[in-house]
Enzyme design. Structure first.
Site, PDB file in Angstrom:
ATOM      1  N   GLU A   1       0.942  -4.723   1.741  1.00 19.68           N
ATOM      2  CA  GLU A   1       2.152  -4.747   2.574  1.00 19.68           C
ATOM      3  C   GLU A   1       1.804  -4.515   4.045  1.00 19.68           C
ATOM      4  O   GLU A   1       2.578  -4.887   4.930  1.00 19.68           O
ATOM      5  CB  GLU A   1       3.170  -3.724   2.077  1.00 19.68           C
ATOM      6  CG  GLU A   1       2.995  -2.319   2.561  1.00 19.68           C
ATOM      7  CD  GLU A   1       1.814  -1.583   1.942  1.00 19.68           C
ATOM      8  OE1 GLU A   1       1.462  -0.494   2.423  1.00 19.68           O
ATOM      9  OE2 GLU A   1       1.231  -2.099   0.950  1.00 19.68           O
TER      10      GLU A   1
ATOM     11  N   CYS B   1      -3.121   1.723  -3.897  1.00 17.95           N
ATOM     12  CA  CYS B   1      -3.686   2.946  -3.335  1.00 17.95           C
ATOM     13  C   CYS B   1      -3.661   4.111  -4.333  1.00 17.95           C
ATOM     14  O   CYS B   1      -4.372   4.077  -5.323  1.00 17.95           O
ATOM     15  CB  CYS B   1      -2.977   3.285  -2.031  1.00 17.95           C
ATOM     16  SG  CYS B   1      -3.901   4.427  -0.970  1.00 17.95           S
TER      17      CYS B   1
ATOM     18  N   HIS C   1      -3.810  -1.915   1.258  1.00 15.76           N
ATOM     19  CA  HIS C   1      -2.362  -2.070   1.395  1.00 15.76           C
ATOM     20  C   HIS C   1      -1.985  -3.524   1.667  1.00 15.76           C
ATOM     21  O   HIS C   1      -2.042  -3.972   2.817  1.00 15.76           O
ATOM     22  CB  HIS C   1      -1.840  -1.185   2.530  1.00 15.76           C
ATOM     23  CG  HIS C   1      -1.784   0.263   2.172  1.00 15.76           C
ATOM     24  ND1 HIS C   1      -0.666   0.858   1.626  1.00 15.76           N
ATOM     25  CD2 HIS C   1      -2.727   1.233   2.248  1.00 15.76           C
ATOM     26  CE1 HIS C   1      -0.917   2.137   1.397  1.00 15.76           C
ATOM     27  NE2 HIS C   1      -2.163   2.384   1.767  1.00 15.76           N
TER      28      HIS C   1
END
Length: 358
Positions: free
Chosen positions: A334, A247, A332
């Site tokens: 995660e 990001c 993302h």
């Protein structure tokens, strides 16, 4: 209590206030997720923003502290159609209204969030102001909105001193531009010791810790404002230390290597964004939260190549650098909350560092 949300284009939305009855200025953005509001509220990338939820009812499962991405919420204001009066979840620690009150975050409900979202899609992200009470001065609100400058929030959300996590055999230096906790959990679960460094840490301090790899986190604001961070990342790149960027970190690394970034009309925010990996032609569903992207036309082909693109607007979603030691993604992996389709990217990072995987 009555509440009013006023946008810089003059559109106004009247509703009921909840959370802390506090007037705030913010940048108004929308998120298309159907769930995951705990993670959203505590994501540091939302610092300075008032978030509109497109899903109509929010709060039905309350707040679970274990799901938080930071120690407290970072959003400036929370804007929803309907707040659930019941928090039904065996893991619930507190209801949404109580959580916002305890953290002094204002909210507004009972407005047409579909109309508001259409407005943001057509006119783009805008500044706005949320005010409480039966009598509000709209002219004064307009003056304050016009004078409001959206702050660069990286220095605001980063930690002040290094902090260690885990006790693994692989050492990862995490540069904190506003990191989500699940980035740390994704690394420690794979056998890493993570040292979280402040955003403006000099490269010499990072190098002195002798890390096996460097992780660049997400974060809020305009990446071009992070002049000092970009200068230090040039040295990270030149060092040849394996580096994985997510990001904001993805944007900063690209800027350090001569590319440019630009602001999207209304950003990518949600847990349902399709992204295509160009080498495999495979599409993944990803979690995203960003208002800026790397400009594909400014990427030096001798330095990096585009690895992922957005299936919605074809913008850059990932870069592989030609030195073979650095890669980055805009989304993302995660993904808390969101799909875990791209968690394998942490395994790729582990391979680069010569470590294990889950």
């Amino acid at each position: 209590m009555k509440a009013l949300l006023l946008l810089e284009n003059g559109m106004a939305f009247e509703g009921q206030g909840f959370g802390e009855p506090r007037d705030v200025l913010c940048e108004v953005v929308f998120n298309s997720a159907m769930c995951g509001y705990t993670e959203l509220l505590t994501d540091p990338s939302y610092a300075g923003q008032g978030v509109v939820m497109t899903y109509p009812m929010i709060g039905n499962y309350g707040i679970c502290y274990e799901d938080a991405e930071a120690g407290h919420p970072w959003v400036e204001a929370f804007i929803v159609h309907s707040v659930s009066g019941i928090a039904s979840n065996f893991r619930c620690d507190i209801d949404l209204d109580g959580y916002l009150k305890s953290n002094r975050i204002p909210g507004i409900s009972g407005i047409d969030t579909r109309a508001l979202t259409r407005c943001l899609r057509e006119s783009g992200t805008m500044r706005g102001m949320l005010c409480f009470g039966d009598q509000v001065d709209r002219d004064e609100m307009k003056r304050k909105i016009a004078a409001h400058v959206v702050p660069n929030g990286v220095s605001q959300v980063s930690i002040r001193k290094p902090r260690d996590y885990g006790n693994g055999s692989v050492k990862v230096a995490l540069l904190d531009y506003g990191t989500k906790e699940n980035i740390i959990r994704s690394l420690t679960r794979r056998g890493c010791t993570v040292r979280r460094f402040p955003n403006d840490t000099p490269f010499e301090e990072i190098k002195a810790w002798n890390p096996d790899g460097v992780m660049l986190s997400n974060g809020p604001g305009d990446p071009q404002a992070c002049v000092k961070e970009i200068a230090e990342l040039k040295r990270v790149y030149e060092s040849g230390i394996p580096t994985f960027a997510i990001c904001m970190g993805h944007q900063l690394m690209a800027l350090s290597q001569g590319a440019n970034t630009y602001k999207l009309k209304y950003g990518h925010r949600g847990i349902n964004h399709p992204v295509k990996e160009l080498k495999s032609n495979r599409v993944y569903i990803t979690s995203q939260n960003h208002g800026y992207v790397v400009d594909a036309g400014t990427i030096d082909s001798s330095v990096a190549e585009v690895s992922y693109i957005s299936m919605n607007d074809r913008s850059v979603e990932g870069l592989d650098y030609k030195n073979g030691r650095v890669f980055s993604v805009q989304f993302h992996p995660e993904a808390c909350s969101g799909p875990l389709d791209t968690g394998f990217l942490f395994d790729r990072f582990m391979d680069l560092m010569g470590g294990g995987r889950v």
